[in-house]
Design a protein around this motif. Structure first.
Motif, PDB file in Angstrom:
ATOM      1  N   SER A 131       0.857  -1.182   0.000  1.00 36.99           N
ATOM      2  CA  SER A 131       0.000   0.000   0.000  1.00 36.99           C
ATOM      3  C   SER A 131       0.893   1.231   0.000  1.00 36.99           C
ATOM      4  N   PRO A 132       0.337   2.384  -0.332  1.00 33.92           N
ATOM      5  CA  PRO A 132       1.131   3.610  -0.253  1.00 33.92           C
ATOM      6  C   PRO A 132       1.725   3.801   1.143  1.00 33.92           C
ATOM      7  N   ALA A 133       0.982   3.388   2.188  1.00 39.63           N
ATOM      8  CA  ALA A 133       1.515   3.535   3.542  1.00 39.63           C
ATOM      9  C   ALA A 133       2.737   2.647   3.731  1.00 39.63           C
ATOM     10  N   ALA A 134       2.681   1.428   3.170  1.00 42.45           N
ATOM     11  CA  ALA A 134       3.815   0.512   3.289  1.00 42.45           C
ATOM     12  C   ALA A 134       5.035   1.085   2.583  1.00 42.45           C
ATOM     13  N   ALA A 135       4.816   1.688   1.427  1.00 45.08           N
ATOM     14  CA  ALA A 135       5.927   2.287   0.689  1.00 45.08           C
ATOM     15  C   ALA A 135       6.538   3.416   1.499  1.00 45.08           C
ATOM     16  N   ARG A 136       5.686   4.205   2.108  1.00 44.77           N
ATOM     17  CA  ARG A 136       6.177   5.330   2.906  1.00 44.77           C
ATOM     18  C   ARG A 136       6.985   4.807   4.083  1.00 44.77           C
ATOM     19  N   ASP A 137       6.489   3.757   4.745  1.00 45.95           N
ATOM     20  CA  ASP A 137       7.204   3.207   5.882  1.00 45.95           C
ATOM     21  C   ASP A 137       8.545   2.613   5.469  1.00 45.95           C
ATOM     22  N   ALA A 138       8.612   2.150   4.212  1.00 47.60           N
ATOM     23  CA  ALA A 138       9.876   1.602   3.722  1.00 47.60           C
ATOM     24  C   ALA A 138      10.842   2.720   3.342  1.00 47.60           C
ATOM     25  N   GLY A 139      10.402   3.955   3.436  1.00 49.94           N
ATOM     26  CA  GLY A 139      11.289   5.081   3.149  1.00 49.94           C
ATOM     27  C   GLY A 139      11.260   5.528   1.706  1.00 49.94           C
ATOM     28  N   ILE A 140      10.191   5.191   0.983  1.00 48.59           N
ATOM     29  CA  ILE A 140      10.085   5.608  -0.413  1.00 48.59           C
ATOM     30  C   ILE A 140       9.038   6.710  -0.527  1.00 48.59           C
ATOM     31  N   SER A 141       9.408   7.809  -1.133  1.00 47.55           N
ATOM     32  CA  SER A 141       8.451   8.896  -1.340  1.00 47.55           C
ATOM     33  C   SER A 141       8.427   9.279  -2.809  1.00 47.55           C
ATOM     34  N   ILE A 142       7.248   9.591  -3.287  1.00 50.30           N
ATOM     35  CA  ILE A 142       7.101   9.959  -4.690  1.00 50.30           C
ATOM     36  C   ILE A 142       6.726  11.434  -4.762  1.00 50.30           C
ATOM     37  N   ILE A 143       7.398  12.179  -5.609  1.00 53.00           N
ATOM     38  CA  ILE A 143       7.034  13.575  -5.849  1.00 53.00           C
ATOM     39  C   ILE A 143       6.444  13.635  -7.254  1.00 53.00           C
ATOM     40  N   TYR A 144       5.184  13.980  -7.337  1.00 49.84           N
ATOM     41  CA  TYR A 144       4.546  14.005  -8.652  1.00 49.84           C
ATOM     42  C   TYR A 144       4.708  15.363  -9.300  1.00 49.84           C
ATOM     43  N   GLN A 145       4.453  15.353 -10.593  1.00 52.29           N
ATOM     44  CA  GLN A 145       4.587  16.562 -11.401  1.00 52.29           C
ATOM     45  C   GLN A 145       3.720  17.690 -10.847  1.00 52.29           C
ATOM     46  N   GLU A 146       2.490  17.343 -10.494  1.00 54.85           N
ATOM     47  CA  GLU A 146       1.575  18.342  -9.933  1.00 54.85           C
ATOM     48  C   GLU A 146       1.193  17.893  -8.533  1.00 54.85           C
ATOM     49  N   PRO A 147       1.879  18.385  -7.518  1.00 55.52           N
ATOM     50  CA  PRO A 147       1.557  17.941  -6.164  1.00 55.52           C
ATOM     51  C   PRO A 147       0.143  18.355  -5.789  1.00 55.52           C
ATOM     52  N   THR A 148      -0.451  17.611  -4.883  1.00 59.03           N
ATOM     53  CA  THR A 148      -1.799  17.956  -4.433  1.00 59.03           C
ATOM     54  C   THR A 148      -1.746  18.260  -2.950  1.00 59.03           C
ATOM     55  N   LEU A 149      -1.554  19.511  -2.634  1.00 59.62           N
ATOM     56  CA  LEU A 149      -1.539  19.939  -1.236  1.00 59.62           C
ATOM     57  C   LEU A 149      -2.944  20.379  -0.852  1.00 59.62           C
ATOM     58  N   PHE A 150      -3.166  20.478   0.451  1.00 59.09           N
ATOM     59  CA  PHE A 150      -4.423  21.060   0.925  1.00 59.09           C
ATOM     60  C   PHE A 150      -4.246  22.571   0.909  1.00 59.09           C
ATOM     61  N   PRO A 151      -4.953  23.254   0.017  1.00 58.73           N
ATOM     62  CA  PRO A 151      -4.650  24.674  -0.164  1.00 58.73           C
ATOM     63  C   PRO A 151      -4.964  25.518   1.065  1.00 58.73           C
ATOM     64  N   ASP A 152      -5.908  25.101   1.893  1.00 62.24           N
ATOM     65  CA  ASP A 152      -6.308  25.948   3.004  1.00 62.24           C
ATOM     66  C   ASP A 152      -5.588  25.617   4.308  1.00 62.24           C
ATOM     67  N   LEU A 153      -4.608  24.732   4.210  1.00 60.69           N
ATOM     68  CA  LEU A 153      -3.792  24.455   5.386  1.00 60.69           C
ATOM     69  C   LEU A 153      -2.430  25.101   5.191  1.00 60.69           C
ATOM     70  N   SER A 154      -1.736  25.321   6.307  1.00 61.21           N
ATOM     71  CA  SER A 154      -0.419  25.933   6.199  1.00 61.21           C
ATOM     72  C   SER A 154       0.566  24.912   5.637  1.00 61.21           C
ATOM     73  N   VAL A 155       1.716  25.415   5.233  1.00 63.36           N
ATOM     74  CA  VAL A 155       2.768  24.555   4.704  1.00 63.36           C
ATOM     75  C   VAL A 155       3.133  23.487   5.729  1.00 63.36           C
ATOM     76  N   ALA A 156       3.307  23.920   6.985  1.00 64.44           N
ATOM     77  CA  ALA A 156       3.689  22.961   8.025  1.00 64.44           C
ATOM     78  C   ALA A 156       2.587  21.932   8.251  1.00 64.44           C
ATOM     79  N   GLU A 157       1.344  22.377   8.235  1.00 62.88           N
ATOM     80  CA  GLU A 157       0.240  21.432   8.424  1.00 62.88           C
ATOM     81  C   GLU A 157       0.197  20.417   7.293  1.00 62.88           C
ATOM     82  N   ASN A 158       0.523  20.858   6.094  1.00 62.29           N
ATOM     83  CA  ASN A 158       0.578  19.930   4.977  1.00 62.29           C
ATOM     84  C   ASN A 158       1.680  18.893   5.191  1.00 62.29           C
ATOM     85  N   ILE A 159       2.817  19.364   5.684  1.00 63.09           N
ATOM     86  CA  ILE A 159       3.939  18.446   5.881  1.00 63.09           C
ATOM     87  C   ILE A 159       3.585  17.398   6.933  1.00 63.09           C
ATOM     88  N   PHE A 160       2.875  17.826   7.973  1.00 65.56           N
ATOM     89  CA  PHE A 160       2.589  16.908   9.075  1.00 65.56           C
ATOM     90  C   PHE A 160       1.174  16.356   9.042  1.00 65.56           C
TER      91      PHE A 160
END
Lengths: 519, 348
Positions: A91-120
């Protein structure tokens, strides 16, 4: 994060010694979707502290490989090994736990949250009473940005960040997850030159901290600038991996395209007639610029180029789906009104769009009604649709296109992809067009139907129809087209006749290399 | 580049053919169900009151339901394209108020009626403009104009009640001479036939379904999506203004609160008639049956001395059923196909 002190952290890219254990090994991974083999043999090794380019044409299987690493798809065969140990990226969670992260061409952040809130997101540091510890979150984020060497304010809202900054936020998120492997899927496609060089600085910082970066891009120049090794894929298979200093652009292009044009294409022997379509200085701001070309009766002209080069957009502009900002479209010498599909249809243009399901067909409408959708007006008598005419139109075209279907009253969604495409073709051919624009004529359809579609196009041009074809498949372009126009970033970069075109020079033009070498 | 090819790949696994005859059969079943329900409601009515089966009841049912039924026709068109118009009852009220105001101020009844129809067209055009040109969601726009049109009605007629309309107009609340058919109902039937022909037999009607099912494909096939939607709102405004005139004549009076809240009944009828709230599905025949059922239920419940408040509960329950049943069916077939797919996967 794994720290590797022995080797020392220097600015020079590390040499990769064969005896060193790769951090991540993708070992003969395969993945099919029904009859379509998206990935047959995906193999790549990633070492700590390297930027590794993954290259291949459209459809080479890169994104399937990325999706497997992201935990989105499960491979049918093969393994992914982390530090030599097979891991299951269920699952994506398993990949993340294995230390793999994907950066897509067009990231999908939550626009109404702060940068830090998006990170965490989803794992905010908490204070007593399960309240979110904003201060902790912001200072953590600040640390990460410092490590990346990018000054971003963690407490600002994500809304309004540039794509480049959004990618940085995604990278920061990856680092805060202790990602050891960061896969960047065409990160530079939407960036300006300045932003690209900043991204490369960030990549360098990551490398120096021992992270492995997999970098996917169509811009070969960037690969030579930012990567140490390069792996080429073709038709779902691993081709080769080489160190960047041991190779050059021509070699890479040859590995990317090196295959024979299949002999299943019949040469078009029709002598082109008069101009059917004349496109002059067609421009849509920010999408394509000053596009001028013509298509004659009895000839197939292909628009080639990378996805995103503006091919589909030019076709949409001609057919009036989108409004253009400047330039003219003439059909049979008559100027066409801008922005009106109806005017384009009246002038004799048919348009088979790239997305069958969203644009070509009404999936939950019967096959015969789909076929008649563009011609119901002419099937009517005193304003009422003559159902018998509609039926006979549909059954005639179903027979001529050898459509495999249950009943004509079944919905289009009951058909296979290839037969759906035939319905879209039938819908336009029933109008007897002078010019057929066909975007990705054979995407996602099986080999047999593919050949039928190609034969059909050949028959059409033999009858004097003009065909404008857009295709990401180079063999198709080379096999079918009498002339090939290559778009690069919204501009016509080159025109080849059937004789002079080969895969290498098309790819060169499509990746923007032609202009440089010509200059 | 990745997105496009992935989209294609991601879709392939779900390209399993759906059995569409199931759905067709489902539609037949829906309308068949409505017929059965209609008969059942007649029986229920007959059992509650000996007068139910009399011709008078038929007449009053038609009378009470006429305007709602008439407004349900353009509403059906709009819902089939995947949009909605909640301002219909306010437009009816506005039209009734303007008619009363103008008539009280000495206008001829014909001129007043013409102005009402023009106001209906303008009001519909405003809805259409906001939705198609500015691209605002129809539910938000028409909730706005619901309030706006009612507000204008209030200003026009304040708390006055307009009465004293010519006798030929108020005679419209009587049966058509020599029969026991209400004018409203007769007008509805004629209009339903016209709407049915347009929806099911003309290129225009065909394009409504195409828009509701796959708007982009419709546009790519030369359907002028925005223009058609705009026209539908104009049509809706016009018909609602017309319904307002009828309502006024039938009540022999008009007030600014005429028809308040009827929009929900109108939507309820369309949905109960089998029109999909998601667009792309529905028949005028189904809406016609829904009108008959609501009419007869209302009549029998009134005969059985069920209060008007309790009657709205019945309306609500029927509406819920009409949304639940088709969804339950879709949900059921989805589960079934998933099970089937899993079995196939297990076998390979």
């Amino acid at each position: 994060m794994a720290k590797d002190t022995e080797d020392g952290v220097g600015t020079e890219p590390r040499g990769v010694s064969p005896e060193e254990q790769p951090l991540l090994r993708v070992d003969h991974v395969a993945k099919s979707f029904g009859p379509v083999k998206a990935l047959i043999d995906g193999s790549v090794d990633l070492y700590r502290g390297e930027s590794h380019a993954l290259l291949g044409e459209n459809g080479a299987g890169k994104s399937t490989l990325v999706k497997i690493l992201a935990g989105v798809y499960q491979p049918d065969a093969g393994h992914v090994l982390l530090d030599g140990v097979p891991i299951n990226l269920a699952s994506p969670a398993a990949a993340r736990d294995a230390g793999i992260s994907i950066i897509y061409q067009e990231p999908t952040l939550f626009p109404d949250l702060s940068v830090a809130e998006n990170i965490f997101m989803g794992r905010q540091p908490l204070r007593t009473g399960r309240r979110i510890d904003r201060g902790e979150m912001n200072s953590h984020s600040k640390d990460v940005f410092t490590r990346l060497g990018v000054p971003l304010n963690p407490s600002r809202l994500a809304r309004g960040l540039s794509v480049a900054d959004q990618q940085i936020v995604e990278i920061a998120k990856a680092i805060s997850f202790n990602a050891q492997i960061i896969v960047m899927d065409e990160p530079t496609a939407a960036l300006t030159e300045v932003e690209v060089s900043r991204l490369f600085d960030v990549m360098k910082n990551l490398r120096e901290q021992g992270t492995a970066v997999m970098f996917i891009s169509h811009r070969l120049g960037e690969v030579f600038e930012a990567c140490q090794r390069v792996t080429v894929m073709r038709d779902g298979r691993f081709v080769n991996t080489s160190r960047i200093e041991d190779t050059d652009i021509d070699t890479i292009i040859r590995s990317m395209v090196g295959r024979d044009v299949s002999s299943m294409y019949a040469e078009n022997t029709t002598v082109p007639g008069e101009n059917v379509l004349e496109v002059e200085h067609l421009t849509r701001e920010g999408v394509f610029t000053d596009v001028t070309f013509n298509v004659r009766a009895g000839e197939i002209v292909a628009l080639a180029g990378l996805v995103g080069a503006g091919r589909t957009e030019v076709a949409r502009g001609i057919f009036g789906i989108d409004k253009v900002d400047a330039g003219t479209v003439k059909v049979g010498g008559k100027k066409l009104a801008h922005g009106s599909p109806l005017a384009a249809m009246a002038a004799g243009i048919g348009f088979v769009p790239e997305d069958r399901r969203q644009q070509g067909l009404v999936m939950d409408m019967a096959i015969d009604r789909n076929m008649a959708l563009a011609s119901v007006g002419s099937l009517s008598h005193f304003g009422l649709i003559r159902k018998a005419s509609e039926r006979s139109l549909a059954s005639e075209w179903a027979a001529r296109l050898q459509l495999k279907f249950g009943r004509l009253s079944n919905n289009a969604s009951t058909l296979s992809g290839g037969n759906q495409q035939k319905v879209v073709l039938g819908k336009w051919l029933a109008r007897k067009p002078r010019l057929l624009i066909i975007d990705e004529p054979t995407r996602g359809i099986d080999i047999g139907t593919k050949a039928e579609v190609h034969r059909l196009l050949s028959e059409l041009v033999a009858q004097g129809v003009a065909v404008l074809m857009i295709s990401s498949e180079l063999p198709e372009v080379l096999g079918m087209a009498d002339r090939i126009l290559v778009l690069h970033e919204g501009r016509l970069a080159a025109e080849f006749s059937r004789g002079e075109a080969d895969e290498a020079n098309i790819m060169r033009a499509a990746t923007g290399q032609l202009k440089k070498s010509a200059a | 580049m990745t997105t496009v090819e992935d989209r294609e790949l991601l879709k392939l696994p779900e390209a399993e053919p759906r059995n569409i005859e199931d759905r067709l059969r489902g539609l037949v079943r829906w309308e068949g169900g409505l017929v059965i329900l209609f008969v059942a409601s007649l029986f229920y009515g007959a059992s509650t009151s000996p007068y139910f089966m009399s011709i008078q009841t038929f007449f009053f049912a038609g009378l009470n339901f006429g305007e709602i039924a008439i407004m349900a026709l353009p509403m059906t068109f709009i819902i089939i394209t995947g949009e909605i118009d909640l301002s219909v009852a306010s437009m009816l009220g506005l039209s009734a108020s303007i008619l009363g105001y103008l008539f009280m101020h000495g206008w001829s009844i014909w001129a007043a009626m013409a102005i009402c129809l023009v106001v209906g067209i303008v009001g519909g055009a405003l809805n259409g403009f906001l939705i198609t040109r500015l691209g605002l969601p129809s539910i938000a726009v028409t909730i706005g104009t619901l309030t706006l049109y009612r507000g204008i009605a209030l200003i026009v007629l304040s708390t006055n009640t307009a009465t004293g309309f010519p006798s030929w107009t108020t005679n419209l609340s009587l049966p058509i001479g020599g029969t026991h058919i209400a004018y409203d109902f007769a007008i509805f039937v004629v209009m339903a036939i016209i709407f049915g022909v347009v929806l099911h037999m003309t290129p225009f009607g065909r394009s409504l379904f195409a828009i509701g099912l796959q708007q982009e494909t419709a546009f790519f096939s030369g359907v002028r999506v925005k223009r058609i939607k705009f026209l539908l709102y104009v049509l809706s405004g016009f018909i609602c203004a017309f319904a307002g005139i009828l309502y006024t004549f039938q009540q022999a009076s008009s007030a600014s609160d005429t028809g308040t809240g009827l929009e929900l009944n109108v939507v309820a009828i369309a949905l109960f008639g089998g029109v999909s709230i998601f667009g792309g599905r529905g028949t005028i025949f189904g809406v016609f049956l829904a009108v008959c059922i609501f009419g007869s239920l209302q009549a029998s419940l009134t005969d059985a001395n069920v209060s008007a408040q309790a009657q709205t509960i019945v309306t609500g329950v029927l509406l819920l059923i009409s949304v639940l049943v088709p969804n339950a069916r879709d949900g059921f077939s989805r589960v079934r196909s998933q099970v089937r797919r899993r079995r196939v996967r297990g076998a390979t």
